[in-house]
Scaffold this motif. Structure first.
Motif, PDB file in Angstrom:
ATOM      1  N   GLU A 190     -20.492  11.373 124.224  1.00  0.00           N
ATOM      2  CA  GLU A 190     -19.682  10.652 123.234  1.00  0.00           C
ATOM      3  C   GLU A 190     -18.225  10.607 123.680  1.00  0.00           C
ATOM      4  OE1 GLU A 190     -18.628  10.693 118.424  1.00  0.00           O
ATOM      5  OE2 GLU A 190     -19.896  12.269 119.296  1.00  0.00           O
ATOM      6  N   LEU A 191     -17.565   9.516 123.353  1.00  0.00           N
ATOM      7  CA  LEU A 191     -16.129   9.393 123.539  1.00  0.00           C
ATOM      8  C   LEU A 191     -15.488   9.249 122.164  1.00  0.00           C
ATOM      9  CD1 LEU A 191     -13.538   8.944 125.215  1.00  0.00           C
ATOM     10  CD2 LEU A 191     -14.127   6.498 125.274  1.00  0.00           C
ATOM     11  N   ILE A 192     -14.489  10.093 121.881  1.00  0.00           N
ATOM     12  CA  ILE A 192     -13.736   9.981 120.632  1.00  0.00           C
ATOM     13  C   ILE A 192     -12.279   9.689 120.978  1.00  0.00           C
ATOM     14  CG2 ILE A 192     -13.034  11.061 118.477  1.00  0.00           C
ATOM     15  CD1 ILE A 192     -15.411  12.917 118.677  1.00  0.00           C
ATOM     16  N   ALA A 193     -11.793   8.550 120.480  1.00  0.00           N
ATOM     17  CA  ALA A 193     -10.379   8.207 120.612  1.00  0.00           C
ATOM     18  C   ALA A 193      -9.704   8.577 119.299  1.00  0.00           C
ATOM     19  CB  ALA A 193     -10.217   6.722 120.920  1.00  0.00           C
ATOM     20  N   LEU A 202     -13.952   6.014 128.945  1.00  0.00           N
ATOM     21  CA  LEU A 202     -14.649   4.730 128.973  1.00  0.00           C
ATOM     22  C   LEU A 202     -15.222   4.449 130.355  1.00  0.00           C
ATOM     23  CD1 LEU A 202     -12.314   2.370 126.909  1.00  0.00           C
ATOM     24  CD2 LEU A 202     -14.722   2.837 126.425  1.00  0.00           C
ATOM     25  N   GLU A 203     -14.450   4.751 131.383  1.00  0.00           N
ATOM     26  CA  GLU A 203     -14.913   4.489 132.750  1.00  0.00           C
ATOM     27  C   GLU A 203     -16.111   5.366 133.107  1.00  0.00           C
ATOM     28  OE1 GLU A 203     -15.163   2.633 136.402  1.00  0.00           O
ATOM     29  OE2 GLU A 203     -14.163   2.074 134.531  1.00  0.00           O
ATOM     30  N   VAL A 204     -16.086   6.620 132.679  1.00  0.00           N
ATOM     31  CA  VAL A 204     -17.239   7.500 132.902  1.00  0.00           C
ATOM     32  C   VAL A 204     -18.487   6.912 132.238  1.00  0.00           C
ATOM     33  CG1 VAL A 204     -18.241   9.740 132.285  1.00  0.00           C
ATOM     34  CG2 VAL A 204     -15.930   9.629 133.252  1.00  0.00           C
ATOM     35  N   LEU A 205     -18.355   6.469 131.009  1.00  0.00           N
ATOM     36  CA  LEU A 205     -19.491   5.896 130.297  1.00  0.00           C
ATOM     37  C   LEU A 205     -19.931   4.572 130.903  1.00  0.00           C
ATOM     38  CD1 LEU A 205     -18.319   6.892 126.740  1.00  0.00           C
ATOM     39  CD2 LEU A 205     -20.503   7.560 127.763  1.00  0.00           C
ATOM     40  N   ARG A 206     -18.996   3.814 131.454  1.00  0.00           N
ATOM     41  CA  ARG A 206     -19.343   2.567 132.136  1.00  0.00           C
ATOM     42  C   ARG A 206     -20.181   2.856 133.388  1.00  0.00           C
ATOM     43  NH1 ARG A 206     -16.770  -1.842 131.102  1.00  0.00           N
ATOM     44  NH2 ARG A 206     -14.879  -0.708 130.518  1.00  0.00           N
ATOM     45  N   VAL A 207     -19.780   3.874 134.137  1.00  0.00           N
ATOM     46  CA  VAL A 207     -20.532   4.262 135.337  1.00  0.00           C
ATOM     47  C   VAL A 207     -21.941   4.705 134.954  1.00  0.00           C
ATOM     48  CG1 VAL A 207     -20.676   5.972 137.192  1.00  0.00           C
ATOM     49  CG2 VAL A 207     -18.508   4.824 136.719  1.00  0.00           C
ATOM     50  N   LEU A 208     -22.055   5.512 133.914  1.00  0.00           N
ATOM     51  CA  LEU A 208     -23.376   5.962 133.469  1.00  0.00           C
ATOM     52  C   LEU A 208     -24.241   4.774 133.051  1.00  0.00           C
ATOM     53  CD1 LEU A 208     -22.409   9.085 131.295  1.00  0.00           C
ATOM     54  CD2 LEU A 208     -23.149   9.051 133.685  1.00  0.00           C
ATOM     55  N   HIS A 209     -23.640   3.817 132.346  1.00  0.00           N
ATOM     56  CA  HIS A 209     -24.367   2.644 131.866  1.00  0.00           C
ATOM     57  C   HIS A 209     -24.811   1.745 133.024  1.00  0.00           C
ATOM     58  CE1 HIS A 209     -25.399  -0.784 129.337  1.00  0.00           C
ATOM     59  NE2 HIS A 209     -24.570  -1.550 130.051  1.00  0.00           N
ATOM     60  N   ALA A 216      -4.295   9.094 141.754  1.00  0.00           N
ATOM     61  CA  ALA A 216      -4.407  10.346 141.001  1.00  0.00           C
ATOM     62  C   ALA A 216      -5.341  10.179 139.807  1.00  0.00           C
ATOM     63  CB  ALA A 216      -3.024  10.796 140.533  1.00  0.00           C
ATOM     64  N   ILE A 217      -5.267   9.016 139.171  1.00  0.00           N
ATOM     65  CA  ILE A 217      -6.154   8.744 138.032  1.00  0.00           C
ATOM     66  C   ILE A 217      -7.613   8.713 138.484  1.00  0.00           C
ATOM     67  CG2 ILE A 217      -6.819   6.994 136.344  1.00  0.00           C
ATOM     68  CD1 ILE A 217      -3.817   6.223 136.236  1.00  0.00           C
ATOM     69  N   ALA A 218      -7.866   8.066 139.628  1.00  0.00           N
ATOM     70  CA  ALA A 218      -9.242   7.981 140.135  1.00  0.00           C
ATOM     71  C   ALA A 218      -9.812   9.367 140.413  1.00  0.00           C
ATOM     72  CB  ALA A 218      -9.272   7.122 141.398  1.00  0.00           C
ATOM     73  N   LYS A 219      -8.992  10.260 140.951  1.00  0.00           N
ATOM     74  CA  LYS A 219      -9.466  11.623 141.212  1.00  0.00           C
ATOM     75  C   LYS A 219      -9.780  12.352 139.914  1.00  0.00           C
ATOM     76  CE  LYS A 219      -7.042  12.102 145.642  1.00  0.00           C
ATOM     77  NZ  LYS A 219      -5.953  12.792 146.378  1.00  0.00           N
ATOM     78  N   GLY A 220      -8.925  12.184 138.912  1.00  0.00           N
ATOM     79  CA  GLY A 220      -9.186  12.813 137.630  1.00  0.00           C
ATOM     80  C   GLY A 220     -10.455  12.283 136.989  1.00  0.00           C
ATOM     81  N   ALA A 221     -10.648  10.955 137.070  1.00  0.00           N
ATOM     82  CA  ALA A 221     -11.850  10.350 136.489  1.00  0.00           C
ATOM     83  C   ALA A 221     -13.111  10.833 137.195  1.00  0.00           C
ATOM     84  CB  ALA A 221     -11.746   8.829 136.559  1.00  0.00           C
ATOM     85  N   GLN A 222     -13.022  11.030 138.505  1.00  0.00           N
ATOM     86  CA  GLN A 222     -14.179  11.522 139.257  1.00  0.00           C
ATOM     87  C   GLN A 222     -14.536  12.941 138.836  1.00  0.00           C
ATOM     88  OE1 GLN A 222     -16.082   9.756 141.751  1.00  0.00           O
ATOM     89  NE2 GLN A 222     -17.409  11.465 141.155  1.00  0.00           N
ATOM     90  N   SER A 278     -19.225  -3.280 124.994  1.00  0.00           N
ATOM     91  CA  SER A 278     -19.562  -3.946 126.259  1.00  0.00           C
ATOM     92  C   SER A 278     -20.414  -3.078 127.175  1.00  0.00           C
ATOM     93  CB  SER A 278     -18.284  -4.369 126.991  1.00  0.00           C
ATOM     94  OG  SER A 278     -17.604  -3.247 127.540  1.00  0.00           O
ATOM     95  N   ILE A 279     -20.424  -1.770 126.930  1.00  0.00           N
ATOM     96  CA  ILE A 279     -21.239  -0.874 127.772  1.00  0.00           C
ATOM     97  C   ILE A 279     -22.350  -0.218 126.941  1.00  0.00           C
ATOM     98  CG2 ILE A 279     -19.504  -0.457 129.548  1.00  0.00           C
ATOM     99  CD1 ILE A 279     -18.678   2.084 128.106  1.00  0.00           C
ATOM    100  N   GLY A 280     -22.695  -0.857 125.851  1.00  0.00           N
ATOM    101  CA  GLY A 280     -23.882  -0.462 125.103  1.00  0.00           C
ATOM    102  C   GLY A 280     -23.773   0.784 124.266  1.00  0.00           C
ATOM    103  N   LEU A 281     -22.573   1.187 123.907  1.00  0.00           N
ATOM    104  CA  LEU A 281     -22.428   2.406 123.105  1.00  0.00           C
ATOM    105  C   LEU A 281     -22.693   2.132 121.629  1.00  0.00           C
ATOM    106  CD1 LEU A 281     -19.167   3.969 124.616  1.00  0.00           C
ATOM    107  CD2 LEU A 281     -21.536   4.311 125.328  1.00  0.00           C
ATOM    108  N   GLU A 282     -23.177   3.145 120.932  1.00  0.00           N
ATOM    109  CA  GLU A 282     -23.284   3.100 119.477  1.00  0.00           C
ATOM    110  C   GLU A 282     -21.901   3.470 118.934  1.00  0.00           C
ATOM    111  OE1 GLU A 282     -26.326   5.877 118.465  1.00  0.00           O
ATOM    112  OE2 GLU A 282     -27.899   4.793 119.551  1.00  0.00           O
ATOM    113  N   THR A 283     -21.289   2.577 118.167  1.00  0.00           N
ATOM    114  CA  THR A 283     -19.889   2.763 117.804  1.00  0.00           C
ATOM    115  C   THR A 283     -19.683   2.884 116.298  1.00  0.00           C
ATOM    116  OG1 THR A 283     -19.456   0.401 117.642  1.00  0.00           O
ATOM    117  CG2 THR A 283     -19.170   1.409 119.800  1.00  0.00           C
ATOM    118  N   ARG A 284     -18.566   3.524 115.960  1.00  0.00           N
ATOM    119  CA  ARG A 284     -18.108   3.546 114.572  1.00  0.00           C
ATOM    120  C   ARG A 284     -16.647   3.993 114.560  1.00  0.00           C
ATOM    121  NH1 ARG A 284     -18.228   8.734 112.149  1.00  0.00           N
ATOM    122  NH2 ARG A 284     -19.057  10.349 113.531  1.00  0.00           N
TER     123      ARG A 284
END
Length: 381
Positions: free
Chosen positions: A90-93, A72-79, A364-370, A20-26
């Motif tokens: 890259e995000l690796i889960a 995911l949220e960081v990549l969404r903001v960048l997108h 607290a989550i929002a601060k960590g994500a920032q 949904s945020i345009g990442l190349e996935t696998r």
């Protein structure tokens, strides 16, 4: 748990969000879900965010997956803001970090660094006797291809993991961010003590060969062993299996886990050796004592530059922070064998984790994500 229907559903959800945020996935053959946002000029040397999407039995909703969601949220903001960065992000889960099913852990991140062996795949089994390899096949993966998961050092320039603290320090000291400096080493062992099953009513106490009594004597001594080398060292028995597990039978066999952790190199190994020595002494020649090593991970220090980048991001946002060590193991300690790593902690309410009471506030989550976003912007620019 890894390689189950629920596990598959989690992968499908993550892939949908990444698409949904345009990442190349696998999805690699270790079942890690990967999403990449290409860089403008540098096509390799990715800056990687990551954590795990598996959890423990009766665990909470934040351990591991919070780092994935914040990535995911960081990549969404960048997108959404069309931010241009030189390096790929890259995000690796990762999967099977916890080791709940196969009692080994870090399968996803160890595959990335090329540390999953054929023995790991075919000799590691769950409680139903299913090997890791069989479970992978049942989930549609080919364990013979796991070697293709391995990355080279030049492919990743930095790895940053956001995670709940899983302890009480940040909340108690009213801090927003933990900048992790060291991740504790973990030595996990399974101790098997074999005695003789007898009638619980007719066998005199002095004539018994009771492995549960021996195990209890050893377990009661663990608090003293934990601090032999490291005053902050810990020792835990989390699994105890008694056979035949019948009320009116003296046990025939007891198997229990032994988890030793320390921030000092070699300390967990030394404590484990001392506990094993004591186990053999308690058993003497009346009981059989067998030892199986399941995990041997030494402490890892995070990268000084990435520590500073995280600290600078916290300062710029006006967040209270401290440098601290992690008593829990993380995928970052495995990735540290491949590339420079850093970790961001956010507070855990009452220090609870590996429990349904696990909780971190949205603020607290929002601060960590920032902080994570700002760190990625610096590292990937």
């Amino acid at each position: 748990m890894p390689f189950t229907e629920e596990d598959q559903a989690a992968r499908e959800y993550l892939l949908h969000e990444m698409h949904s945020i345009g990442l190349e996935t696998r999805v690699d053959e270790a079942s890690s879900v990967c999403g990449v946002r290409p860089g403008n000029t540098d096509k390799s040397h990715a800056v990687v965010m990551g954590s795990h999407y598996d959890t423990v039995i009766n665990g909470g909703a934040y351990d591991g997956i919070l780092g994935v969601v914040c990535g995911l949220e960081v990549l969404r903001v960048l997108h959404e803001n069309q931010v241009q960065l030189s390096k790929p992000v890259e995000l690796i889960a990762f999967n099977d970090e916890e080791g709940v099913r196969f009692n080994r852990g870090f399968t996803g991140s160890k595959a990335i660094i090329g540390h999953v062996t054929d023995e790991d795949i075919w000799k590691t089994r769950d409680r139903q006797g299913i090997s890791l390899g069989q479970a992978m096949q049942q989930a549609g993966f080919d364990p013979t291809l796991i070697g293709k998961v391995q990355r080279e050092p030049e492919q990743i320039s930095a790895y940053v993991e956001l995670h709940i603290e899983q302890g009480p320090v940040l909340e108690a000291e009213q801090l927003d961010i933990g900048v992790v400096t060291t991740i504790a080493g973990t030595w996990r062992t399974f101790v098997e003590i074999i005695g003789r099953p007898d009638h619980a009513g007719t066998t005199p106490m002095h004539m018994r060969k009771d492995p549960l009594v021996a195990a209890a004597q050893l377990i009661a001594k663990l608090p003293g062993f934990a601090h032999l080398v490291d005053p902050q060292g810990v020792a835990t028995v989390g699994i105890v299996n008694v056979e035949p597990n019948v009320a009116n039978v003296v046990p025939a066999k007891v198997t229990f886990s032994l988890d030793i952790r320390s921030q000092f190199g070699g300390a967990a190994r030394q404590v484990t050796a001392r506990v094993i020595e004591e186990a053999r002494s308690i058993c003497g020649d009346q009981l059989e004592c067998n030892i199986r090593m399941a995990m041997e991970e030494e402490p890892v220090h995070t990268d000084h530059h990435i520590q500073q980048v995280i600290e600078d991001a916290a300062k710029e946002n006006g967040y209270a922070f401290k440098r601290m060590f992690s008593g829990a193991g993380h995928d970052a300690q495995i990735m540290a064998l491949l590339c420079p790593v850093g970790m961001i902690f956010v507070p855990s309410r009452s220090g609870r984790s590996h429990s349904h009471l696990e909780y971190t506030t949205p603020e607290a989550i929002a601060k960590g994500a920032q902080v994570l976003l700002d760190a990625i912007l610096t590292l990937a620019k």
